[in-house]
Design an enzyme around this catalytic site. Structure first.
Site: not given
Length: 238
Positions: A177, A204
């Site tokens: 990975r 955000r």
């Protein structure tokens, strides 16, 4: 990106029957508001938390706001609490989301918000080879178009080929990975209280925030407002 609400704060049957059922304001208030009133008034009332809605509910939910800003006097109280910064009382209202199809880049930003709880799809235990059940790793394409997007897709294919080759060579998934990009998609379950979610949204949803996490903030807000409409006034961008 797909954001769904899995669960949110609901009253227990026992509390509902003892404090809410049959009241004149039962249909006009939400479970979150009953919890918020119980928490807020506990700080200032001689009444027990379990008694506050029963003994004080009519005063707050049954009368119009006295500050001239609309809603009931409960809305006035909630506005006062938020404006005064006493938002720890909103931590008793929680929401659990299913968040699907977001990038690992977004995940890295999201986990900086330490008052959320996360359960994230694992790249160690979920097989991502092309010939696996997943059919390879999904990825999120940034806002690029034309030749740039085509080249990006080629790079993602190369990353998949590199991952597949490492797995064929016997490299464990937990090590293979390492060649997967930040664009790799993942799914997660996230739980947060109302205070932490409002703080997250304030940071955000701002223009300077990265586009993907800004979209997440807006989707989280939308699903919360559907079940607790009174909260919409408190979602503000910093």
């Amino acid at each position: 990106m797909d954001v769904k609400l899995l669960a949110h704060t609901r009253l227990s049957d026992e509390f509902y029957q003892s404090a809410v059922n049959g009241s004149t304001y039962e249909e006009d208030a939400t479970d979150g508001q009953f919890v918020a009133l119980s928490a807020i008034r506990t700080c200032y009332s001689h009444n027990k938390p379990s008694e506050i809605v029963d003994l004080e509910g009519e005063r707050y939910f049954g009368k119009m706001a006295t500050d001239g800003e609309g809603g009931t006097d409960a809305h006035r109280l909630f506005r006062h609490i938020v404006n005064s910064g006493h938002t720890s009382t909103l931590e008793h209202i929680t929401f659990t989301f299913s968040i699907e199809g977001v990038s690992r880049s977004l995940l890295a930003q999201l986990t900086r918000h330490r008052h959320f709880s996360y359960s994230v799809q694992s790249q160690r235990f979920v097989r991502l080879e092309t010939d696996s059940k997943s059919g390879g790793f999904d990825y999120i394409t940034p806002r690029i178009y034309g030749d740039e997007a085509e080249r990006f897709n080629e790079m993602m294919k190369q990353a998949q080929d590199n991952y597949d080759e490492l797995r064929r060579l016997g490299v464990p998934a937990e090590d293979a990975r390492f060649v997967l990009p930040n664009a790799a998609a993942c799914n997660l379950v996230l739980t947060g209280n109302l205070r932490s979610i409002l703080e997250f949204y304030g940071k955000r949803s701002a223009k300077q925030a990265q586009w993907e996490i800004r979209e997440l903030a807006e989707q989280m807000k939308a699903v919360i407002v559907r079940v607790e409409p009174w909260t919409e006034a408190f979602f503000k961008t910093n």
